[in-house]
Every structure is written in structure tokens, then in C-alpha cells.
Design an enzyme around this catalytic site. Structure first.
Site, PDB file in Angstrom:
ATOM      1  N   LYS A 271      20.213  17.923 -64.318  1.00 45.18           N
ATOM      2  CA  LYS A 271      19.413  18.136 -65.531  1.00 45.18           C
ATOM      3  C   LYS A 271      19.968  17.263 -66.651  1.00 45.18           C
ATOM      4  O   LYS A 271      21.185  17.182 -66.830  1.00 45.18           O
ATOM      5  CB  LYS A 271      19.475  19.619 -65.915  1.00 45.18           C
ATOM      6  CG  LYS A 271      18.545  20.009 -67.060  1.00 45.18           C
ATOM      7  CD  LYS A 271      18.679  21.506 -67.371  1.00 45.18           C
ATOM      8  CE  LYS A 271      17.719  21.949 -68.467  1.00 45.18           C
ATOM      9  NZ  LYS A 271      17.874  23.391 -68.785  1.00 45.18           N
TER      10      LYS A 271
ATOM     11  N   SER B  95      13.492  25.777 -68.871  1.00 51.55           N
ATOM     12  CA  SER B  95      13.557  24.382 -69.253  1.00 51.55           C
ATOM     13  C   SER B  95      14.059  23.462 -68.140  1.00 51.55           C
ATOM     14  O   SER B  95      13.885  22.249 -68.235  1.00 51.55           O
ATOM     15  CB  SER B  95      14.473  24.223 -70.470  1.00 51.55           C
ATOM     16  OG  SER B  95      15.795  24.565 -70.133  1.00 51.55           O
TER      17      SER B  95
ATOM     18  N   SER C  31      16.247  29.634 -67.981  1.00 50.65           N
ATOM     19  CA  SER C  31      15.881  28.239 -67.719  1.00 50.65           C
ATOM     20  C   SER C  31      16.230  27.714 -66.330  1.00 50.65           C
ATOM     21  O   SER C  31      15.805  26.625 -65.962  1.00 50.65           O
ATOM     22  CB  SER C  31      16.512  27.317 -68.765  1.00 50.65           C
ATOM     23  OG  SER C  31      15.767  27.375 -69.950  1.00 50.65           O
TER      24      SER C  31
END
Ligand SMILES: [Mg+2]
Ligand SMILES: [Zn+2]
Lengths: 494, 482, 98
Positions: free
Chosen positions: A84, A159, A183
Site C-alpha cells: 500500500k 482505504s 481499511s
């Protein structure tokens, strides 16, 4: 999806299977990496899971792994990994999906990445996310949304949407995400993969670009629970660079194949009623039945203050964020507004209003408001006390049961644009995951089935540092549920 | 109308730790800009603070030395504001749970003993350094600024007094006493020019005899004791005149310009301060349980008052000497180092207070301007006591040692200054002096005994002061009587 | 209810410049969120201790041991503007704090 590990369907291999094949010499790291890179080349135009690929470095590292004698190889050698873009990587642009950091070249590397890199992983690239991890759909990316591999018209969740989509699309064997209010778990649920948020403090946050420091935690997004346990083994540990990190009290085990005999499981009654989609509820109920059949003692358990968790979270997290994002000021790195800037204040204001997207600005203002003079006690102070109540609710619940379960999210993946106009509706997407972050507990989402063709996640929550029990239960549940969550993109690729 | 000033001081002390407060970058003054920085002290995304244990120990020393109570738990807060020298957009500081509270420091002003209350002592971090380009290096008129993060994150202790100081002189005395105390504590080099000790003051005036508080201003940038005293005097005068002419004091920051010696109110902020303090989630609480505090208390260096009392009780020095010697850590350390080589404390203290302070004052500097090592001073005193050099010659040698750093032995040998105690040699000189001054011999024999002084002086002149005075006296008396 | 003035004040504190259309939108959205958040006001929490950390850690320190800093070149690697080894910023009009 695993039992049939052959080099023929590389995109369906679990990380553990791939390691075993590489250990026996049946598979080369270079071939594995190539398979994933080809899949990216083929599908990522649609999925848009990645913001940046590190193809050349990945190939080099894979080749180096192959060149080393098997006995000298690092324990995770050759595993193609997506990261990420909220974790800083020295020499590889790290953006947090923000215009603010569009060209930011980190001068150091996050501890979690260093640990995995030492263990031999091959980083394929950096994945898309909601800007600064603020969002539940990966639509708040300055560089465009990521799409759900199960249905490109739908969001992957967020996210960590890029990481979850990459794993679901066969564009990485596993991935790293971060979870502040859900997330990791919510996008894992939306994409039909496994997502683990470990106990707060078990993994270093050094190099994890902070959204809300007292909630943020790094964690694995994988195809299987055993893979999540494997990655966790190499992530945990006290980091002298992160004061809030601790040595995990247990050595993390790989879960064994066994049933759920003797395990008491509480369904969080507040999270299975109103507001949960019928399709999600149905999949959840079926999963519960299967767990009962496998020996789990299931009952209803109440977390009476859980309805206050979301409002408390939307005070505390934005408050911390408002300070954490103050460093993006155009002075030392990152975006600076161009043009004639009369003075430093104008530089700040133009830089920050042009560099941040809407949701980030909204949360900064929300947090600033909650902390500002005259409002602190009513909002921030009160929310901290609600946090205490939520922590106590969980403590009471764990006096009665070993684990708690709920759906991971009240809905399946929604359509792109469906919730972007109404922030509050979007926030409610994390209603089942947020309480876990407030209490700093470990939570995992595993695929439980499909509703209208879309994956549904089952969330299991354990007491602090109960990862071994949680992972073992999740692994057994995964087996009894028996849902082979392979997205259409992977089947088409076979 | 007569006005009484009401002054509260806010002192920032940079600690002399090896590394910064929340990262391992070195603490040092000067050098190439941005060469002692890292992701933490430049606030790169993802970097986290880790508190320096030594800094907390120093903080505890300061709190204890100022007679504060140490609450069981204290926490760090974030103080949020934007400024280019503040990389995170917040300063890690302490707010409503500071490390130490409710202390006091006694000072003496014009022979009057005063107690200044200490409100709080807390830990924070220093900012970076702004260099204002254009406009003569000052903020007003600068066209742009350059930022150097070398100082960013240096451990900073803030000491806040209660508004219980009532004259610029008392403020100066307080700061001087505090500075000395900090030096005894070994926590800071307290260099005001380099900014390691900085003092701001809150000042208001009120009609003498009243007890209310007037509107206060904040006086900044007083980087020496002289400037503090002068700036305060000027600001008090400004406020008094303002009120007398029917005006009102406005709450604002006032800048003391040490170049012009003037105080100028600064452009007031467009926005009131709203620092949005909240607990720093990246750091855990400080739990200063009784163990923690007692451990630090036990390891505290000896403080000036205790040292002065020891000089009186154990060394038998007069109270005045003890106070002078301990008024500076360096001086008192010098004294003690001398005692390691010379056991007459009274004599050592007299020589330090007379000759050494005399030399330093004349040189216009501090103890560093004296090159004599304490051990060498001890040896010189031993030579004087044994009569190897005379008292007068000793003073000359002392000054030479201070100036050159040579040892007493070297100077005495090089200049031939050793005292003459050799009886036959002295008798011969005395004989010559008596023979060449028959008139004075006459006077002496007629009963004018003080003429003896004349003969002693002549002998001393002949020997360039090296003759042992006791021996000369005795020999002259014998010869003149004969 | 979050007024335009509230939003203006908060935006100023956060160093965000808002256009007037944005001001309207943010007041509306923040009002909606705050309305929801106000739910926590219904709880009587006088006797509840606040939680800022879920960890029970205390006194975590590092030893006072210097490490190697990054080079000046690396420090300035991402600088939007630099001069003479330092970060360059436009004119500063207000005095700083300590
Ligand atoms: Mg301060
Ligand atoms: Zn540093």
C-alpha cells in the site's frame, strides 16, 4: 483453492504453496514474479490496483533468489508482494494517493517493509488507496479509483482498496495494507480475500504515513488465513523507532487443520440487526451455522456502546489526522503551490488547499473543529470517554466468549460514485470494523460467500494479542465455510 | 502615580544531551545547515518520536532543584500551529499534565530575601532556525527566509515562574541564580548568546500598593542579563507612561531590540492563539513514581546552597566566602580542585577571592580567561606557606600563572624568585644596609623603633622582595641591638 | 450546526483556503456529520476516565546515543526550494513561538 498446488495455475497459489514449490525446485521465483507481472500487464488497466510498479527491481530480486542455493534463501524469498502506498520506501516514490506527495521520494524505508524485504519478499509495486487512507472505497485517490475485480463497476472498498484488489485480481500473491477504522478488513471483504488487522502495537508504525496514530496498524491482505499468519510472523515485534510498539507475547503459529470444538463465539447483536443488507445477513447466518456444526458454541453477545463508536471515531481520528497532516506544508518536501506567493501564510494556504483532496480537507476541518477552543470537552474529551466504554464493552464480552463475530461490512461492494456525494453514508460502511480499532484489538475478515455475485466478509474479533487463537479459529472457519473465493479475473486468466 | 511592576518569567533551557529529544541526531551549535537532521526531526511522513531518557532525567533534576512536586504521571501533548521552523505543524510539549509543578527559588535582592514561585517545569522540543534574508537579518523587511533544521528537536525545558517578581533587578537576579543552578545540575551550557538559555517575560504594572493585575505584555528576545534588565525597565516605563497619559496597555508581544535598545510592540496576530492541545498519541505517559524520582534525587549533583553550607560547617569558611565561592559552579569547582592539592581551605579561599577574582575582573572575562590549573594553584600556595616564596612574590607568580598557564615552579625558577632564607646571606645583606645608613642606625638606637621598617624595606629592595621577612626582621634586630 | 463562520475559522486554523462554493458545501457536510456525532452528547460520562491510548505502556525511552544523521544532500532531496544548504520559504510576517 490451494490443495492443487502445481506450477500450472500460479495466480491461484497461496504464498505457502508457492514457497513449498520453490523449496522443492518445482517453481522459480522469476517465473512466479513474471506470472504476476503479466497478470498486471493484462488487467491492471481495468483494476488500477497499482500506482507504481517496481518491475525491474522485482525481476532482479526474484532472479537473485533463484541464484541463491535453496538452503541460503530467506524464509519468504520470491513472494510477489503488493505494498500500500502509505508505507514509505526509500528511492521509490510514495504518494499516499495524494497530489501532495505526487513526487515525494522517501529518504528512508518503513520498518514493516524492511522486515519483509529482509525475509525475502519481492515488491511488485505500490498500490492505490484513499488519499492518506481516508475513505472506504479507494475513490478518494488523487490518481483515480481502483475497481473491484469481481465487478469493475464497483469499488474495491478502502482505504487499502488497491492492495485488496491486487490480491483478488491475481496481481500479487499477497499484500500489505493499513487499517485505521477498517481499511484492511472492509476492502478484503469487498474483494473476497483475507484481511488481518493485528492488535495495536504488535507491528511497528515507523514509516507508515500517519492518519490517526492511536488507531493505525499495518497488516496482511492474503488469499488464505494461513498466509496471513505467515506474513504476520515476519511483521510483529517491538521497534525501537516506535514507542507504541511491543514484543508480541506469543510466537505466531501457522494455524493447523482442526475443527472448532471448544470455541465459544459471540455474535455481536448490535452488528447483525438494522442496517445490515439482507444478502450479507444471509451469508453471515450460513457461515455461523457451519461454524456451529464444526463444534463452535455460538451465542449472542452485546456491545452496548457500539452505536457510539462511529461518532467517537469520527471525532478522534480526524482530530489526530488534523495534526498528523499539518506537516504537509510545502516547506521540506512534497507539493508547493506555484506562482507568486506573497508570504508564508499564502504559501501554506494555497499549497494545502491545492494539494489535498476533498475528503482529506473535510476530515482536517472536522478534526480541527473538534479540538478548537470551546469545543474540546464536548467533542474530543467526550469521545475519549466513549472510547473507554467501548474498550470496557469488549472486555466484558471476552469474559464470556473466546471470540466475537459480525459481518465485516453492512453491505457488499457498492457502485463507484454511489456514496461519494454523502460522506456520512460512506462513513457508515465501517460501522462493524471501527469499534475494533477504538479498542486496539485484532480483527480478521475472511470470505464467507457471495451475495448477488459479490463477496461477503465474516469478521472475527479477539482479545488483545490473541492472534494465535484468532487465526486458528479463522482458519478452521475458512475450511468449514469452504468458499473458494476466486475472482473472475483469475479464472479468465487460467 | 507610582507603579509597581509585576513580572513573570518563562525560561527555555536547551539541554546538553548528546542527542536530540526525539531522535538520535546530535545536539550541537552551529555547523553546516541541515547536516544534523533525519526523518524524525524534519517530520518526514511516517517518522515517529522516541523520547530521550537522559533528557527526562535532566528535566527531573531541574524540577527537584526548584523544589517542585512531581506528579505521578505526566503526558506529552501536541501544541498545534503553523510556522516554518516547526516541521510537524505541532510542537511536542506538555500542557495540563506537566512533569513538575509548584516549586520555588529563593533569591536575595538588596539584602532582602525573596521567594519566587515556580508554576511549572515541562519538557518540550526546540524549533528549527529561521534565517531571515534581506532586511538586515530581521524578520521585518526580510524578503524570504531560510530554514536550518539542525536545532529542530533539541530537548528544551520550559520553566515558568509565578508573576511574583517586582523589579527588573530582581528578574536579573532570579535568572542569574537559575542559570547558576542549572550549571550545578549539569544539564545545560546556559549560553545565552547561542540561545541555549532564553528568557521571555510577562510584564504588567499596577498602582503601587494595589493587588490587582494590569494588562500584561510579553517581552521577547532578551538574550543577555543586561538586556533582560534593560528591556524590562523600558517596557515598564512604556506601560507606566501609557497609563499616565490616559492610554491603555494592549495585550501583545513586545520585541526588545538589543541593537537599538528599544522595545517595539509587534504586529499582533490576525488570529487569537488556538493551539488545539491534545495528548500526543505517538508517545506514552511518563510515570514518575516515587522510585523514579528518588533514584534521580539520589543521583543529583550537590547544589550551591548545600555546597555553601558544607564550606561553613566542614571547612570552617566564613559564610560570606562560602557564598561567593558557590555563586558560580566553575569557581566553586576550581576551589575544590585546588583543595585536592592543598589542605588549607581558608588560605585557598582567600587567594581565590582576592587574587583569582581580581585577575578575572581585570581581564573582564570569566574563569575560562584564567589559564592556571587548580592543581598548580595548590602547589603555589604550598610554596608560599612553606616560605619557599614570599607572599608578595606569590602574588606576582599567581598573576603570571593565570596569564600564561605556566607552573609556579617554572616561573619562580625562570625569574629567580625563590625566597632567600639563607641566614649568612641575609646577615651579609643586612650588614651592608646597616653600614651604609648610619643616620638611621642612630635614630633606631635613640629609641625610634619604627625605623626598623626602613631597614627591612632596604633589604627587600636589595633582594627584589625575595628575602624571608621573618628572618630579615630577626637578623636586623639582632644587628641593630648589637 | 456548523456555520460558515465556523468553517472559515477552522479552515484558517488548518491553513486551508476555501472558495465560497466550497464554504457552502463544507458547512452543509460538516453540519450533517456533527449532527450525527452529537449523539455522544446524550451519554453522561462524568465519572468515566478518558482513553487516549489503548496500550498500557509507560516510560518508553531511548538511550541518549547519537545516530548518523542523513546528509545535507539527502535532507534537501525533496525541498521545493533550497538555497545555501537551507530550505527556502516566502516572507514570514508573524513572530514564531517557543
Ligand atoms: Mg514553550
Ligand atoms: Zn533527527
Amino acid at each position: 483453492m490451494t490443495g492443487t498446488a502445481t506450477a500450472g495455475n500460479l495466480l491461484r497459489l497461496s504464498a505457502l504453496d508457492a514457497l513449498e514449490l520453490m523449496r522443492t525446485g518445482a517453481l522459480e521465483a522469476a517465473a512466479l514474479t513474471d506470472a504476476y507481472l503479466s497478470q498486471i500487464a493484462k488487467n491492471d488497466k481495468i483494476v488500477a490496483a497499482y500506482l507504481r510498479l517496481t518491475t525491474a527491481e522485482a525481476r532482479l530480486k526474484a532472479a537473485a533468489n533463484d541464484a541463491a542455493p535453496a538452503a541460503d534463501r530467506a524464509p519468504l524469498a520470491g513472494l510477489p508482494t503488493a505494498v500500500k502506498d502509505v508505507l514509505v520506501t526509500e528511492g521509490v516514490i510514495t504518494t499516499c494517493a495524494s497530489k501532495m506527495l505526487e513526487a515525494y521520494n522517501p529518504i528512508y524505508t518503513a520498518t514493516s517493509i524492511l522486515k519483509l524485504a529482509e525475509a525475502g519478499i519481492v515488491m511488485l509495486g505500490k498500490t492505490n488507496m484513499d488519499e492518506f487512507a481516508m475513505g472506504s472505497s479507494t475513490e478518494n485517490s488523487a490518481f483515480g479509483p481502483t475497481r473491484n475485480p469481481w465487478d469493475p463497476e464497483r469499488v474495491p472498498g478502502g482505504s487499502s482498496g488497491g492492495s485488496a484488489a491486487a490480491v483478488a485480481a491475481g496481481e500479487a500473491i499477497w499484500a500489505l495494507g493499513s487499517d485505521t477504522g477498517g481499511s484492511i478488513r472492509q476492502p478484503a471483504a469487498f474483494c473476497g480475500v483475507v484481511g488481518l488487522k493485528p492488535t495495536y502495537g504488535s507491528i511497528s508504525r515507523y514509516g507508515l504515513v500517519a492518519f490517526a496514530s492511536s488507531f493505525d496498524q499495518v497488516g496482511p491482505i492474503t488469499k488464505t488465513v494461513r498466509d496471513a499468519a505467515l506474513m504476520l510472523q515476519y511483521l510483529v515485534g517491538k521497534d525501537p523507532l516506535d514507542t507504541t510498539s511491543v514484543e508480541h507475547p506469543d510466537v505466531i503459529n501457522l494455524p493447523q487443520d482442526k475443527d472448532l470444538d471448544g470455541l465459544s463465539v459471540g455474535i455481536v447483536s448490535e452488528l447483525v440487526g438494522e442496517g445490515i443488507d439482507a444478502g450479507v445477513k444471509k451469508v453471515f447466518d450460513q457461515a455461523v451455522k457451519k461454524m456451529e456444526a464444526a463444534g463452535a458454541a455460538v451465542c449472542e453477545t452485546s456491545l452496548p456502546h457500539v452505536e457510539y463508536a462511529l461518532p467517537a471515531y469520527y471525532i478522534l481520528a480526524p482530530a489526530e489526522a488534523s495534526a498528523n497532516l499539518a506537516r504537509f506544508d510545502g516547506v521540506r518536501y512534497g507539493f508547493r503551490a506555484v506562482g507568486a506567493l506573497a508570504d508564508i501564510t499564502e504559501m501554506y494556504e494555497l499549497t494545502r488547499s491545492q494539494g489535498f483532496g476533498d475528503e482529506v480537507k473535510r476530515r482536517i476541518m472536522l478534526g480541527t473543529y473538534a479540538l478548537s477552543s470551546g469545543y474540546y470537552e464536548a467533542y474530543y474529551g467526550q469521545a475519549q470517554k466513549v472510547r473507554t466504554l467501548v474498550v470496557e464493552d469488549f472486555e466484558r464480552a471476552f469474559d464470556q466468549v473466546d471470540l466475537l463475530i459480525s459481518p465485516t461490512s453492512p453491505t457488499t461492494a457498492f457502485r463507484l460514485g454511489e456514496k461519494t456525494g454523502d460522506p456520512l453514508t460512506m462513513y457508515k460502511s465501517d460501522i462493524c470494523t471501527i469499534p475494533v480499532n477504538l479498542a486496539g484489538l485484532p480483527g480478521i475478515s475472511i470470505p464467507a460467500g457471495l451475495a448477488d455475485g459479490l463477496p461477503v466478509g465474516l469478521q472475527l474479533i479477539g482479545p488483545a494479542f490473541s492472534e494465535n487463537m484468532l487465526l486458528q479459529a479463522a482458519h478452521s472457519a475458512e475450511a468449514v465455510i469452504g468458499f473458494d473465493a476466486v475472482s473472475p479475473l483469475i479464472e479468465r486468466a487460467d | 502615580m507610582d507603579f509597581e511592576p509585576v513580572i513573570g518569567l518563562e525560561i527555555h533551557v536547551e539541554l546538553s544531551t548528546e542527542s536530540k529529544m526525539f531522535c538520535g541526531c546530535r545536539v550541537k551549535f552551529g555547523g553546516e545547515p541541515n547536516a544534523r537532521c533525519c526523518p524524525v526531526c524534519m517530520a518526514h511522513p511516517g517518522a515517529l518520536p522516541v523520547a530521550n531518557e537522559k533528557a527526562i532525567e535532566y528535566l527531573a533534576r531541574i524540577g527537584l532543584a526548584l523544589n517542585c512536586s512531581i506528579p505521578e504521571r505526566s503526558i506529552f501533548h501536541r501544541k498545534n500551529y503553523f510556522y516554518p521552523d516547526l516541521p510537524k505543524g505541532y510542537q511536542i510539549s506538555q500542557y495540563d499534565r506537566p512533569f513538575a509543578v509548584d516549586g520555588r527559588l529563593e533569591i536575595v535582592v538588596d539584602d532582602e530575601q525573596l521567594t519566587v514561585g515556580i508554576e511549572r517545569v515541562h519538557m518540550e522540543e526546540d524549533t528549527a532556525k529561521n534565517i531571515h534574508a534581506g532586511g538586515g537579518g530581521r524578520i521585518a523587511g526580510a524578503v524570504y527566509s531560510l530554514i536550518d533544521f539542525n536545532r529542530s528537536g533539541t530537548p528544551l525545558v520550559e520553566i515558568v515562574t509565578r508573576p511574583e517578581i517586582h523589579s527588573p533587578q530582581a528578574a536579573r537576579t532570579f535568572l542569574n541564580k537559575l542559570k547558576n543552578l542549572l550549571k550545578y545540575l549539569d544539564v545545560s551550557d546556559c549560553n545565552m548568546e547561542e540561545g541555549s538559555l532564553r528568557c521571555d517575560a510577562n510584564v504588567s504594572v499596577r498602582p503601587a500598593g494595589s493587588s490587582g493585575l494590569g494588562v500584561k505584555t510579553e517581552l521577547k528576545n532578551m538574550n543577555s542579563f543586561k538586556h533582560l534588565e534593560k528591556g524590562l525597565a523600558m517596557e515598564i516605563e512604556r506601560q507606566a507612561q501609557l497609563i499616565e497619559s490616559g492610554g491603555q496597555v494592549v495585550q501583545q508581544t513586545v520585541h526588545f531590540d538589543f541593537a537599538t535598545g528599544e522595545v517595539t510592540p509587534m504586529r499582533s496576530k490576525e488570529f487569537a492563539h488556538d493551539y488545539r492541545y491534545f495528548p500526543e498519541p505517538d508517545l506514552v505517559p511518563l510515570a514518575a513514581g516515587s522510585d523514579f524520582v528518588e533514584k534521580i534525587r539520589a543521583a543529583m549533583p550537590e547544589l550551591p546552597d548545600a555546597r555553601a553550607a558544607r564550606y561553613v560547617n566542614d571547612l570552617g569558611l566564613p559564610a560570606y566566602n562560602s557564598e561567593v565561592l558557590t555563586s558560580s559552579r566553575e569557581l566553586s569547582d576550581f576551589f575544590e580542585a585546588t583543595l585536592a592539592h592543598f589542605d588549607d581551605a581558608r588560605m585557598a579561599s582567600n587567594w581565590i577571592m582576592g587574587e583569582l577574582l581580581g585577575y578575572i575582573n581585570a581581564a573582564g572575562g570569566d574563569l575560562a580567561s584564567c589559564r592556571m590549573a587548580p592543581a598548580e594553584m595548590g602547589k603555589l600556595l604550598a610554596m608560599i606557606r612553606s616560605g619557599a616564596v614570599s607572599n608578595a612574590v606569590g602574588k606576582e607568580v599567581f598573576a603570571e600563572m593565570c596569564k600564561t598557564g605556566q607552573t609556579a615552579g617554572e616561573i619562580v625558577a625562570a625569574k629567580g624568585l625563590a625566597q632567600i632564607s639563607d641566614e649568612p646571606e641575609l646577615a651579609a645583606i643586612a650588614g651592608r644596609v646597616i653600614a651604609s645608613n648610619p643616620a638611621q642606625v642612630e635614630q633606631f638606637r635613640a629609641g625610634k623603633e619604627r625605623v626598623l621598617g626602613f631597614f627591612v624595606g632596604q633589604v627587600m629592595k636589595e633582594t627584589k622582595g625575595r628575602a624571608n621577612p621573618q628572618a630579615v626582621n630577626r637578623i636586623l634586630k639582632e644587628k641593630l641591638a648589637g | 450546526m456548523v456555520s460558515d463562520d465556523d468553517v472559515r475559522y477552522v479552515a484558517r486554523l488548518a491553513r486551508l483556503k476555501l472558495k465560497s462554493a466550497e464554504l457552502d458545501r463544507y458547512s452543509r457536510q460538516l453540519s450533517g456529520i456533527i449532527d450525527h456525532i452529537n449523539k455522544i452528547a446524550e451519554l453522561d460520562l462524568k465519572d468515566v476516565e478518558p482513553t487516549s491510548h489503548v496500550t498500557r505502556l509507560e516510560n518508553v525511552f531511548r538511550a541518549d546515543t547519537p545516530w548518523s544523521s542523513v546528509s545535507q544532500e539527502k535532507a534537501l532531496l525533496n525541498a521545493p526550494e533550497a538555497e545555501a544548504g537551507a530550505f527556502k520559504v516566502p516572507q514570514i510576517l508573524e513572530a514564531g513561538e517557543q
